[in-house]
Design a protein around this motif. Structure first.
Motif, mmCIF file in Angstrom:
data_model
loop_
_atom_site.group_PDB
_atom_site.id
_atom_site.type_symbol
_atom_site.label_atom_id
_atom_site.label_comp_id
_atom_site.label_asym_id
_atom_site.label_seq_id
_atom_site.Cartn_x
_atom_site.Cartn_y
_atom_site.Cartn_z
ATOM 1 N N PHE A 37 27.455 18.384 35.364
ATOM 2 C CA PHE A 37 28.807 18.857 35.660
ATOM 3 C C PHE A 37 29.546 17.826 36.527
ATOM 4 N N ARG B 34 39.238 29.329 28.411
ATOM 5 C CA ARG B 34 39.607 28.483 29.544
ATOM 6 C C ARG B 34 41.121 28.432 29.683
ATOM 7 N N GLN C 108 42.205 31.503 31.366
ATOM 8 C CA GLN C 108 41.824 31.491 32.779
ATOM 9 C C GLN C 108 42.796 30.626 33.574
ATOM 10 N N GLY D 263 46.313 32.154 33.759
ATOM 11 C CA GLY D 263 46.328 33.255 34.716
ATOM 12 C C GLY D 263 46.411 32.722 36.135
ATOM 13 N N ASP D 264 45.603 31.704 36.427
ATOM 14 C CA ASP D 264 45.605 31.108 37.757
ATOM 15 C C ASP D 264 46.953 30.460 38.072
ATOM 16 N N THR E 137 42.988 38.936 38.282
ATOM 17 C CA THR E 137 42.770 37.768 37.426
ATOM 18 C C THR E 137 41.341 37.263 37.561
ATOM 19 N N ARG F 147 38.907 39.740 35.986
ATOM 20 C CA ARG F 147 39.021 39.748 34.528
ATOM 21 C C ARG F 147 38.344 38.515 33.945
ATOM 22 N N ASN F 148 38.517 37.373 34.619
ATOM 23 C CA ASN F 148 37.907 36.144 34.119
ATOM 24 C C ASN F 148 36.392 36.129 34.302
ATOM 25 N N ASP G 232 27.311 27.409 31.934
ATOM 26 C CA ASP G 232 27.949 28.141 33.038
ATOM 27 C C ASP G 232 27.068 29.300 33.489
ATOM 28 N N ARG H 176 33.863 31.763 40.010
ATOM 29 C CA ARG H 176 35.219 32.095 39.581
ATOM 30 C C ARG H 176 36.212 32.057 40.737
ATOM 31 N N GLN I 47 36.966 28.376 41.312
ATOM 32 C CA GLN I 47 37.804 27.808 40.252
ATOM 33 C C GLN I 47 39.248 28.267 40.414
ATOM 34 N N ASN I 48 39.421 29.567 40.640
ATOM 35 C CA ASN I 48 40.749 30.142 40.790
ATOM 36 C C ASN I 48 41.435 29.606 42.046
ATOM 37 N N GLN J 109 37.280 21.103 38.311
ATOM 38 C CA GLN J 109 36.455 22.318 38.378
ATOM 39 C C GLN J 109 34.977 22.104 38.048
ATOM 40 N N THR K 131 31.655 22.977 40.342
ATOM 41 C CA THR K 131 30.521 23.782 39.868
ATOM 42 C C THR K 131 29.209 23.051 40.105
#
Lengths: 318, 328, 315
Positions: A132, B198, B201, B204-205, C34, C37-38, C238, C268, C271-272, C284, C288
């Motif tokens: 990653f 993705r 996602q 949304g963000d 959000t 949900r993700n 993931d 999540r 990331q958000n 991102q 991770t």
């Protein structure tokens, strides 16, 4: 018949791969004889070079056991290509590009080795993490843009063909495989690696420096990925941030297909070489026959399952 | 191992003579290599190419990578060259990556040209363009400003960060915005790779990070469903509009729900047709005129000799009102 | 809760505090929705992956299994099948694929990682062939409405996920299945010798993981009303990352339900939050991976440190 029955392990795999390879060639011969031109051979070798180098690194890491695996090879290829091209932009003299690229690979591989040996993180997880990080960094540092400016003398080497054989294949892939084969078969080092993979505890008991050896092998896998990155630079003429995409899966497939046991200690580089050749020949053959590329992934996957099952079944026959 | 290679070499020497003779009697072959297979957009181009092949009397080969991976694309092009296909068109994934095969094609006298996505300085024979990159970038910004006004914040969600055509469009969007609409604020482009999940996602963000956002542009056709869905799930229909380069079939339900205000696209089947037609012209050694009459096209197709671009025409704008008239 | 779970919880809370300070839009109910949900798909797939890892197995094909199940759900939805039945198509397809995977891995006695890598290719081709280049787009809203309803103020998805975790918890802690599964994870050989029905348990685990992945597919289709050929392409890695982050060992014999939930949520949330504070999405994956290495490395180092302190004290 008896001799076939007596085949086992690496020998069986090699025989199986050779047989499959001949079948592929024969089918092609019947369906499309025009495939057999020197240009096709050149093409196959050209597209084998990167995969062969990366698969060799993957193979030695797995061979040395300790649940060894390197999921980050693709990331190393991308990041060392990008890092060395960025260094070039920052003023690195262009003649230092090749060593810089390989060195970057070595450093990234050695970092994997540190995580695995010094921090005792399981290789699958450690290299998943660095997969990653490395592949992400290659994209994030460039915003996805290809890095141009590879010196033209490097392109002459990267795109050169010597009597039908691509020069990078001749000057990097073959020597690496030859050296790896010799080391594994005829030196104490090679016996150490097999011993580590076969039974780590007894290897430690007889005084093999398992951790140090393993660290070096992860570094070596990095060197090979760095070399693959260099080949990509010299061939394509630019550094692309996603050049190593999917190489982790492809190299793993090649190593497994080539008879390297996932638990280590069993298999040889000859099998890996044969598997890479088979994979690329198969892909080329399917492309030449204009078979829809969607079948490639499925056929390769089925082949992998088939070879694993054949290996397993051969143990029942006895 | 070497034995096999040697055997293959020996056989090849024999068969080379036979195969070249056999090729001469066949219909000319035109190939198109998309960026990715299995997506509706390129499928439509394939359909158009097939239709052209039938009408123009050529063989059409459609073959592309299963991942947006430039090396896989290169391998496919290289194999088409080895097969001796007469003309090969490529929707280039990464503009600089096709350099090695351009040389190989020239050496064999094969016409290599680009279509749908260009590699300007590669030495390609011609670029069959759906519209200019500039036109595409400008259209989407102009259309958006019509709907949300000049004083607005707009997000951009693209696919692969490495896709050179998408990046070119984004570049022209930014140029248009700063040149013509100084108050318009384009956010940094975000990259979703190839998955709708993705894209959803990230959209949304983006909406959470910018409550005053007025629109989101889905640059890659693979990101359209995700962007639209994120707007629907966030309950922002009406306050945020989606837009992008997606086909009417993909966008239909989103256009009708109001999640998408409009999409900009050309008819990919026509583009596929034009690609094969251009390949045939190249094989026949006919030069392109400034205006070309192409069978089945209402308007003549223009050719820009300086840039080497054959232009399909201005892009079409699809909205909830006209979307049902199209099926691709 | 053990050490890892506490540290994850603290990490989640810290991240939320930092992001709330950094971005005025972070701590809103809309944004929390959000993030949750993700997380739906990853929570379900992660649960299955956790069971597999605890058993000493792994499945790198879960992403494409979700894709295949999504095609099943999408086709049923498009054909106008009753939404309740459609919702069941996902887990059913997933379970069938799990059965197929188990047949190859368990009966063929193939190492799980390699075997599922092969199946990954096979399933992927199946997705291409089934879709044939035409995505399932603009599917009817029946399933979306069904799964979007709320029961006692919570959306159906929350109930389903809670039930799935509760069921797995009961199976692990209150039934012989759980004991057997962990015993196999500890040592398959010893488990076999002590009379545990190894083959049966391994089959069951692959099927359960498949069903959970298929359930995720149902939610995916309900959420996006679209099935494209890349569904779930990054899901397997993931899921493994999140589950391992949660404290489950890939060597088997150990797993953590709370950890899995926290691992998924932490990923999540980061990331958000990073996107909300203006870090481009390309970073991102770096986060991770860094998180995975950081957390595991930190744990090793701190263990070593406390051990050496103990050693020093005992002198």
């Amino acid at each position: 018949m008896n001799r076939i029955r007596n085949l086992q392990g690496p020998a069986l795999i090699l025989a199986l791969l050779a047989l499959l390879w001949i079948i592929v060639i024969l089918v092609l011969l019947v369906l499309k004889p025009s495939v057999f031109s020197l240009a096709t051979v050149t093409t196959i070798l050209q597209f084998s070079t990167i995969l062969a180098l990366v698969s060799l690194g993957q193979a030695v890491v797995i061979l040395a056991g300790g649940a060894g695996i390197d999921l980050s090879v693709g990331g190393i290829v991308s990041l060392s290509a990008i890092a060395s091209m960025l260094a070039l932009k920052l003023g690195l003299p262009s003649f230092l590009l090749p060593p810089a690229c390989i060195l970057a690979g070595a450093a990234l591989g050695a970092f994997n080795g540190v995580l695995v040996t010094k921090l005792s993180i399981l290789p699958l997880i450690a290299t998943l993490g660095t997969f990653f990080v490395y592949s992400g960094l290659a994209l994030a540092l460039t915003g996805g843009a290809a890095q141009s400016g590879v010196p033209s003398w490097l392109l002459i080497w990267g795109r050169g063909v010597f009597s039908g054989i691509p020069v990078p294949f001749l000057t990097i892939a073959i020597p690496f495989f030859a050296i790896a084969g010799i080391v594994l078969m005829w030196t104490a080092w090679g016996r150490w690696i097999y011993a580590m993979g076969f039974n780590e505890r007894s290897a430690r008991l007889v005084g093999i420096p398992v951790d140090r050896a393993r660290l070096i092998l992860y570094g070596l896998s990095g060197v090979l990925s760095g070399a693959a990155a260099l080949v990509s630079l010299a061939w394509l003429g630019s550094g692309r941030p996603n050049i190593g995409q999917n190489l982790e899966l492809e190299s793993l497939t090649a190593a497994m297909l080539g008879g390297i046991a996932i638990l280590g200690g069993r298999g040889g580089v000859g099998g890996v070489f044969a598997a890479v050749m088979l994979l690329v020949t198969l892909k080329t053959g399917l492309l030449q026959l204009n078979v829809n590329t969607v079948w490639q992934v499925g056929i390769v996957g089925a082949l992998l399952v088939f070879v694993l099952l054949a290996d397993r079944l051969s143990q029942y026959w006895r | 191992m070497l034995k096999h290679i040697r055997k293959a070499l020996a056989i090849s020497a024999l068969s080379l003579a036979v195969s070249t003779a056999a090729f001469a009697q066949d219909k000319p072959k035109v190939a198109f290599v998309p960026q990715l297979i299995g997506i509706p957009y390129f499928n439509a181009m394939e359909a158009g190419g097939n239709r052209a092949a039938k009408e123009l009397g050529v063989d059409f080969i459609y073959s592309g990578p299963v991942d947006t991976n430039p090396v896989d694309q290169l391998q496919i092009v290289q194999n088409l060259i080895d097969q001796g296909v007469n003309a090969i068109s490529v929707s280039v994934l990464d503009a600089s990556s096709i350099a090695p095969v351009v040389e190989a094609a020239k050496a064999k006298g094969i016409k290599l040209f680009t279509s749908d996505s260009d590699a300007p300085d590669s030495g390609r024979a011609v670029y069959v363009a759906q519209a200019t990159d500039e036109g595409l970038g400008n259209t989407i910004i102009d259309e958006l400003v019509k709907r949300v006004g000049e004083d607005a914040k707009i997000g951009i969600v693209s696919g692969e960060a490495t896709a050179s055509n998408l990046n070119a469009w984004i570049g022209f969007m930014q140029k248009q915005a700063s040149a013509k609409y100084p108050k318009l604020k384009l956010l940094e482009p975000q990259y979703a790779g190839g998955t709708a999940e993705r894209a959803a996602q990230i959209s949304g963000d983006l909406m959470a990070a910018n409550p005053d956002i007025k629109a989101i542009i889905a640059v890659a056709s693979t990101t359209c469903p995700g962007v639209a869905q994120a707007i629907e799930t966030a309950g922002k229909i009406g306050s945020v509009i989606g837009a992008g380069y997606c086909s009417p079939n993909t966008a239909r339900s989103y256009l009708k729900s109001g999640a998408f205000g409009f999409t900009v696209l050309w008819d990919p089947a026509q583009l596929g047709y034009l690609t094969v037609w251009a390949g045939k012209q190249l094989i026949d050694g006919k030069a392109f005129e400034a205006e070309n009459k192409v069978p089945g096209f209402d308007n003549p197709v223009t050719y820009d000799a300086a840039k080497g671009i054959l232009l399909l025409g201005p892009p079409a704008v699809f909205t909830a009102e006209n979307v049902d008239k199209f099926d691709f | 809760m053990n050490g890892r779970e506490w540290s994850l919880l603290i990490a989640c809370i810290l991240a939320i505090i930092v992001f709330s300070v950094a971005s005025p839009y972070y701590a809103t109910s809309g944004n929390a929705g959000t993030v949750l949900r993700n997380s739906i798909e990853l929570l379900l797939v992660g649960l299955g992956m956790m069971l597999l890892l605890a058993m000493g197995g792994i499945d790198v094909s879960v992403g494409v299994v979700m894709g295949l199940a999504a095609i099943g759900v999408g086709r049923a939805l498009g054909a106008g099948v009753d939404p309740v039945l459609t919702a069941l198509v996902g887990p059913l397809t997933g379970a069938l694929l799990g059965l197929l995977t188990a047949a190859v891995i368990v009966l063929g006695r193939v190492p799980a990682i390699v075997g599922t890598l092969g199946l990954f290719g096979v399933y992927r081709t199946a997705i291409f062939v089934l879709l044939g280049g035409q995505w399932l787009s603009g599917l009817p809203t029946g399933l979306t409405v069904l799964l979007g309803t709320t029961i006692l103020g919570l959306p159906v998805a929350a109930w389903v996920i809670a039930l799935a975790y509760l069921a797995v918890w009961i199976a692990l802690r209150r039934t012989p299945f759980g004991l057997h599964l962990l015993a196999i994870g500890n040592s398959e050989e010893k488990a076999r010798l002590s009379g545990i029905p190894v083959v049966k348990v391994r089959f069951a685990t692959f099927i359960v993981s498949g069903a959970l992945t298929g359930l995720a597919a149902t939610f995916y289709v309900a959420n996006y009303r679209n099935v494209e050929m890349t569904v779930g392409s990054t899901l397997a890695l993931d899921a493994i990352a999140a589950v391992v982050l949660g404290g489950t060992s890939i060597l088997g014999g150990k797993c953590s339900l709370v950890g899995t939930v926290l691992g998924v949520l932490l990923l999540r949330i980061l990331q958000n939050g990073l996107l909300l504070t203006g870090v481009p999405s390309l970073w991102q994956p770096v986060v991770t991976g860094g998180l995975l290495i950081g957390v595991l490395g930190f744990e090793v180092l701190s263990n070593r440190l406390s051990l050496s302190r103990l050693g020093w004290a005992s002198k």
